[in-house]
Enzyme design. Sequence first.
Site, mmCIF file in Angstrom:
data_model
loop_
_atom_site.group_PDB
_atom_site.id
_atom_site.type_symbol
_atom_site.label_atom_id
_atom_site.label_comp_id
_atom_site.label_asym_id
_atom_site.label_seq_id
_atom_site.Cartn_x
_atom_site.Cartn_y
_atom_site.Cartn_z
ATOM 1 N N GLY A 91 0.838 -1.179 0.000
ATOM 2 C CA GLY A 91 0.000 0.000 0.000
ATOM 3 C C GLY A 91 0.874 1.230 0.000
ATOM 4 O O GLY A 91 2.077 1.158 -0.247
ATOM 5 N N GLY A 92 0.276 2.387 0.291
ATOM 6 C CA GLY A 92 1.050 3.613 0.290
ATOM 7 C C GLY A 92 2.084 3.667 1.396
ATOM 8 O O GLY A 92 3.125 4.307 1.260
ATOM 9 N N ASP A 147 -12.453 2.930 12.481
ATOM 10 C CA ASP A 147 -12.472 2.499 11.083
ATOM 11 C C ASP A 147 -13.011 1.079 10.949
ATOM 12 O O ASP A 147 -12.458 0.256 10.230
ATOM 13 C CB ASP A 147 -11.073 2.603 10.479
ATOM 14 C CG ASP A 147 -11.095 2.618 8.951
ATOM 15 O OD1 ASP A 147 -12.137 3.015 8.384
ATOM 16 O OD2 ASP A 147 -10.090 2.244 8.327
#
Length: 602
Positions: free
Chosen positions: A18-19, A132
Amino acid sequence: MNNWSLPGYAELKVLGEGGFGRVVLARTDSTGVPVAIKYLFERHLADPVRLTEFRREAAVLHRVVSPYVARLYDFVETPSGAAIVMEAVPGVSLRSVLAADGMLEPEAALAVLKGSLLGLAAAHVAGIVHRDYKPDNVLVGPGRESKLVDFGLAVLAGQVGAPAGTPAYMAPEQWAGQPATEATDVYAATCVFFQCVTGRRPFAGRTTDELRAQHQYAPAPLAAAPDTVRALIARGMAKHPAQRPETASAFVTELEAAARRGYGPDWEQRGRDRLAARAAVLFAASPIAVLAAAGVTTGGTVGTASTASTAAAVGKGVWAVVGSKVIAGAIGAAVVVGSVTTAVVLGNRADIAEGGGSPHDERPSIEQVALSSSVETRTESFGTFRLDARYARISGHTDRGVQDRVNAMLMAPVDEWVEFTRQIVSGPEPNGELPATWVDAEILHQDANVISVAYERAIQSVQAGNRAGYNVRIVSIDLTTGEPLDAAHAFADAARDPVAAAELERRILARVPGGYYCPDAVLGTQAPMRPEHLAEPHTFGENPAVQVGYLPDGVRFTIFAPAFGYANVCGYQDVTVPYAEVADLMTDQAARAVIGGPRPTR
């Protein structure tokens, strides 16, 4: 890419990227136990934003103990790399299950919701809000259990921070930038449950703004859900946090009662059986199942009771990195713009895990985190105005309680200004734009003993008139105790005794013989300094007329000149006095913090 690998582990397969970095499935050299390792990309090691987020995630996970969350083994940061080592959870994401089947029978949806809610409950007991909860972050295991993962956005309950989360599941208070509470997680969990039993998300806004409006104002679409669970959904998706179950544990109690009424006493057994059947095919193709079948994990077994961890294996497909999160842009972000980076090993939590210790036979050493300070950015919309703020924050303190007190005091000037702005502005400007309130922060000085931060604050609105203008707030704190070192504490005698106040003013004026003068002022007679100038509020935000900050070479006195008879145009005047000229007027505590020893005598 990240070329650094954590010693003591053999990497078996990349699970995703991912980033932030990559997640790999690995095996411990000493025992053969499979683990998942989350590496930060090397390019982020010099990025204080990424480093702070990575450290914070590990620190949050360090506090939660539950068999319903993935297990944290270690967090390691060195000049060469940073990594979170966690339990390699055998399972598939709820997102994958829903993608394959569209929706779940109500009993199966209730079963998966209960398991992940128990994971949330453990976090809530530890004072942590996940923020989240979504299908990507719920894993369904081959033993029919569900686990909660990925605490990358978690905060302490009641903490005010930039709105963050996944828009499809964010509670109204998250959109508004209000403090995150346990009820915030209850809302998100209910949204996911709705998706499980209906095959669609509660709201279908195509843009972030549309989703914000729907979550804040649109009623929950109860008609789409089965009759037996509508009341449960209505409770969990109430717009106001106070109308929802207070905690995940309380929601589990309500869930079980609703499930028994609607589906009988054996609802959970049937639900878990159906859930396992749906997940079995997906799990059979997962990397950990394939590797286990090949005999890779014969050197040990994965623990089942745990300390909480970030997710390694969630998201798109069976084992994929967590998807994107809304943390910036229109919703707002917390961004570190400066900090000190040091090597650290937090160590494992084998001493508190219920079912075992580190995946290694030996326990790693624990090194101290170096104390550092940073300035972070907070951008939020409050409906009637927007906030652009910078605030100071410390990390790496040896005493977590002291660190929390210090950071609360460093955030207070921003929260105070938000509350003040609420009293001043009531909506858009005549041109239709939202008023802006801003706070800027400058760290005057920070070492191991003291931090001083100057905050400048203002409201940019025609509604403010002459009531807001420009405001300065100095926050100075003893980092060894977490106690304030403002003027009233550092110069306690002057804050009580007029004679001592006069002596302090004499030494300040020796540095500015012309007085607290500014060229545009129409001067009258300068009023003398009195104890109340140091000890009592004179301007908004509990600011006295005399504030103190600490520089490497002396005390900076910030004087609100109008309190001494000067015109308002004079505002704040700064006078720096070397420590040698005022240290004998300080308290012993202040002297020890700022000059490293007891106050001198004259």
